[in-house]
Design a protein around this motif. Structure first.
Motif, PDB file in Angstrom:
ATOM      1  N   SER A  71       0.449   1.941  -3.443  1.00  0.00           N
ATOM      2  CA  SER A  71       0.301   0.567  -3.188  1.00  0.00           C
ATOM      3  C   SER A  71      -1.185   0.322  -2.858  1.00  0.00           C
ATOM      4  O   SER A  71      -2.160   1.064  -2.508  1.00  0.00           O
ATOM      5  CB  SER A  71       0.964   0.130  -1.875  1.00  0.00           C
ATOM      6  OG  SER A  71       0.738  -1.083  -1.218  1.00  0.00           O
ATOM      7  N   GLU A  72      -1.807  -0.851  -3.050  1.00  0.00           N
ATOM      8  CA  GLU A  72      -3.061  -1.380  -2.680  1.00  0.00           C
ATOM      9  C   GLU A  72      -3.124  -1.355  -1.225  1.00  0.00           C
ATOM     10  O   GLU A  72      -2.074  -1.431  -0.633  1.00  0.00           O
ATOM     11  CB  GLU A  72      -3.472  -2.677  -3.180  1.00  0.00           C
ATOM     12  CG  GLU A  72      -2.678  -3.810  -2.635  1.00  0.00           C
ATOM     13  CD  GLU A  72      -1.080  -3.957  -3.257  1.00  0.00           C
ATOM     14  OE1 GLU A  72      -0.596  -5.124  -3.165  1.00  0.00           O
ATOM     15  OE2 GLU A  72      -0.833  -3.215  -4.090  1.00  0.00           O
ATOM     16  N   ARG A  74      -3.014  -2.770   2.197  1.00  0.00           N
ATOM     17  CA  ARG A  74      -2.269  -3.985   2.834  1.00  0.00           C
ATOM     18  C   ARG A  74      -1.494  -3.504   3.927  1.00  0.00           C
ATOM     19  O   ARG A  74      -1.103  -2.290   4.241  1.00  0.00           O
ATOM     20  CB  ARG A  74      -1.561  -4.775   1.924  1.00  0.00           C
ATOM     21  CG  ARG A  74      -0.557  -3.762   1.193  1.00  0.00           C
ATOM     22  CD  ARG A  74       0.193  -4.397  -0.023  1.00  0.00           C
ATOM     23  NE  ARG A  74       1.047  -5.537   0.149  1.00  0.00           N
ATOM     24  CZ  ARG A  74       1.623  -6.444  -0.602  1.00  0.00           C
ATOM     25  NH1 ARG A  74       1.510  -6.305  -1.737  1.00  0.00           N
ATOM     26  NH2 ARG A  74       2.506  -7.530  -0.189  1.00  0.00           N
ATOM     27  N   GLU A  76       1.636  -3.470   4.382  1.00  0.00           N
ATOM     28  CA  GLU A  76       2.880  -2.993   4.133  1.00  0.00           C
ATOM     29  C   GLU A  76       2.705  -1.401   3.588  1.00  0.00           C
ATOM     30  O   GLU A  76       3.558  -0.722   3.877  1.00  0.00           O
ATOM     31  CB  GLU A  76       3.396  -3.726   2.945  1.00  0.00           C
ATOM     32  CG  GLU A  76       4.029  -5.142   3.131  1.00  0.00           C
ATOM     33  CD  GLU A  76       3.038  -6.149   3.322  1.00  0.00           C
ATOM     34  OE1 GLU A  76       3.502  -7.185   3.544  1.00  0.00           O
ATOM     35  OE2 GLU A  76       1.706  -5.847   3.137  1.00  0.00           O
ATOM     36  N   TRP A  77       1.201  -1.045   3.530  1.00  0.00           N
ATOM     37  CA  TRP A  77       1.043   0.582   3.121  1.00  0.00           C
ATOM     38  C   TRP A  77       1.205   1.322   4.539  1.00  0.00           C
ATOM     39  O   TRP A  77       1.811   2.196   4.506  1.00  0.00           O
ATOM     40  CB  TRP A  77      -0.307   0.444   2.651  1.00  0.00           C
ATOM     41  CG  TRP A  77      -0.931   1.768   2.002  1.00  0.00           C
ATOM     42  CD1 TRP A  77      -0.861   2.105   0.785  1.00  0.00           C
ATOM     43  CD2 TRP A  77      -0.813   3.123   2.682  1.00  0.00           C
ATOM     44  NE1 TRP A  77      -1.163   3.301   0.568  1.00  0.00           N
ATOM     45  CE2 TRP A  77      -1.141   4.042   1.806  1.00  0.00           C
ATOM     46  CE3 TRP A  77      -0.996   3.560   4.212  1.00  0.00           C
ATOM     47  CZ2 TRP A  77      -1.452   5.505   2.025  1.00  0.00           C
ATOM     48  CZ3 TRP A  77      -1.163   4.847   4.145  1.00  0.00           C
ATOM     49  CH2 TRP A  77      -1.337   5.788   3.327  1.00  0.00           C
ATOM     50  N   THR A 117       6.623   1.366  -3.995  1.00  0.00           N
ATOM     51  CA  THR A 117       5.451   0.728  -4.595  1.00  0.00           C
ATOM     52  C   THR A 117       5.411  -0.675  -3.438  1.00  0.00           C
ATOM     53  O   THR A 117       6.196  -0.953  -2.729  1.00  0.00           O
ATOM     54  CB  THR A 117       5.562   0.164  -5.793  1.00  0.00           C
ATOM     55  OG1 THR A 117       6.554  -0.980  -6.004  1.00  0.00           O
ATOM     56  CG2 THR A 117       5.943   1.547  -6.634  1.00  0.00           C
ATOM     57  N   SER A 118       4.254  -1.462  -3.848  1.00  0.00           N
ATOM     58  CA  SER A 118       3.999  -2.652  -3.170  1.00  0.00           C
ATOM     59  C   SER A 118       5.046  -3.762  -3.394  1.00  0.00           C
ATOM     60  O   SER A 118       5.320  -4.883  -2.631  1.00  0.00           O
ATOM     61  CB  SER A 118       2.557  -3.316  -3.337  1.00  0.00           C
ATOM     62  OG  SER A 118       2.161  -3.408  -4.884  1.00  0.00           O
TER      63      SER A 118
END
Length: 244
Positions: A71-72, A74, A76-77, A117-118
């Motif tokens: 994931s990028e 953010r 949520e990571w 994943t995101s």
């Protein structure tokens, strides 16, 4: 301000729970999205970690399983990272831009059970206790070193806890600090200095969603950023942007 730190901490997941109990309404993670700031308090962070961690367990993730995190950077990571540990599993963070061939090689090499994943969402389930323990491997970080294919480096919860305590002794982050996170979270430097150490101190991690100097400078001023880690070239560019 009373700078509270959890004592006798033996679990990264317990760190989030402790913060949620002591400073529930303080912002832990924030991000620029859709023209406004989205904030996640320590209480909300803990609830999301509990929910996703419980869901991972309900979906069959067992202690010691490898879960790839792609994931990028953010909020949520961070939720996904702590949720993986909550389930007693091992986080395997990878570059979100990794090509499919390299991703498949890492998945096969570490024997990953799942890829988060995101865009992954899961329904909540219930569980009573986090499963992570000091001697558990918490992270497998893939690094190419000086040559050859990337190699998986196993890092325990105890090692990460030791590092964030050591970092806090050198870099005196406090509850009112706002850390701008711009480096990839799959890098250990950003994971330890730019996420875990900040949450250990009770501060806020900020994701600006941009690397454009003018936008960064504006958001830094708006949110009162006090700390960040970046390469020298970015600091020079920001300085020129502010002075112009």
């Amino acid at each position: 301000m009373n700078h509270q730190r959890p004592s006798e901490l033996r679990s990264l997941v317990r760190l989030i729970e402790w913060r949620a109990e002591h400073v529930p309404d303080r912002v832990a993670l924030s991000a620029w999205a859709g023209g406004g700031w989205r904030e996640l308090t320590y209480q909300a962070l803990w609830r999301n970690v509990e929910s996703l961690g419980s869901s991972l367990i309900a979906h069959g993730v067992a202690r010691g399983d490898r879960v790839v995190l792609r994931s990028e950077s953010r909020p949520e990571w961070g939720v996904a990272f702590f949720a993986i540990l909550y389930a007693g599993a091992i986080a395997v963070p990878v570059d979100p831009r990794i090509d499919e061939g390299e991703l498949q090689r890492i998945v096969e090499h570490c024997g990953a059970r799942l890829i988060l994943t995101s865009t992954t969402t899961m329904a909540p389930a219930s569980i009573s206790e986090p499963r992570d323990r000091p001697d558990d491997v918490a992270v497998i970080a893939y690094t190419s070193g000086t040559m050859g294919n990337p190699k998986g480096v196993m890092i325990t919860t105890a090692s990460l806890l030791y590092e964030i305590r050591s970092l806090s002794a050198v870099h005196d982050l406090k509850e009112d600090d706002v850390f701008l996170s711009i480096l990839p979270l799959n890098h250990l430097l950003e994971l330890t200095c730019g996420l875990l150490s900040v949450l250990y101190a009770g501060g806020e991690v900020l994701y600006a969603g941009t690397l454009l100097p003018a936008d960064l400078a504006e958001k830094m001023q708006t949110r009162g950023v006090t700390s960040m880690i970046a390469v020298p070239a970015l600091y020079r560019t920001l300085k020129k942007t502010v002075e112009s």
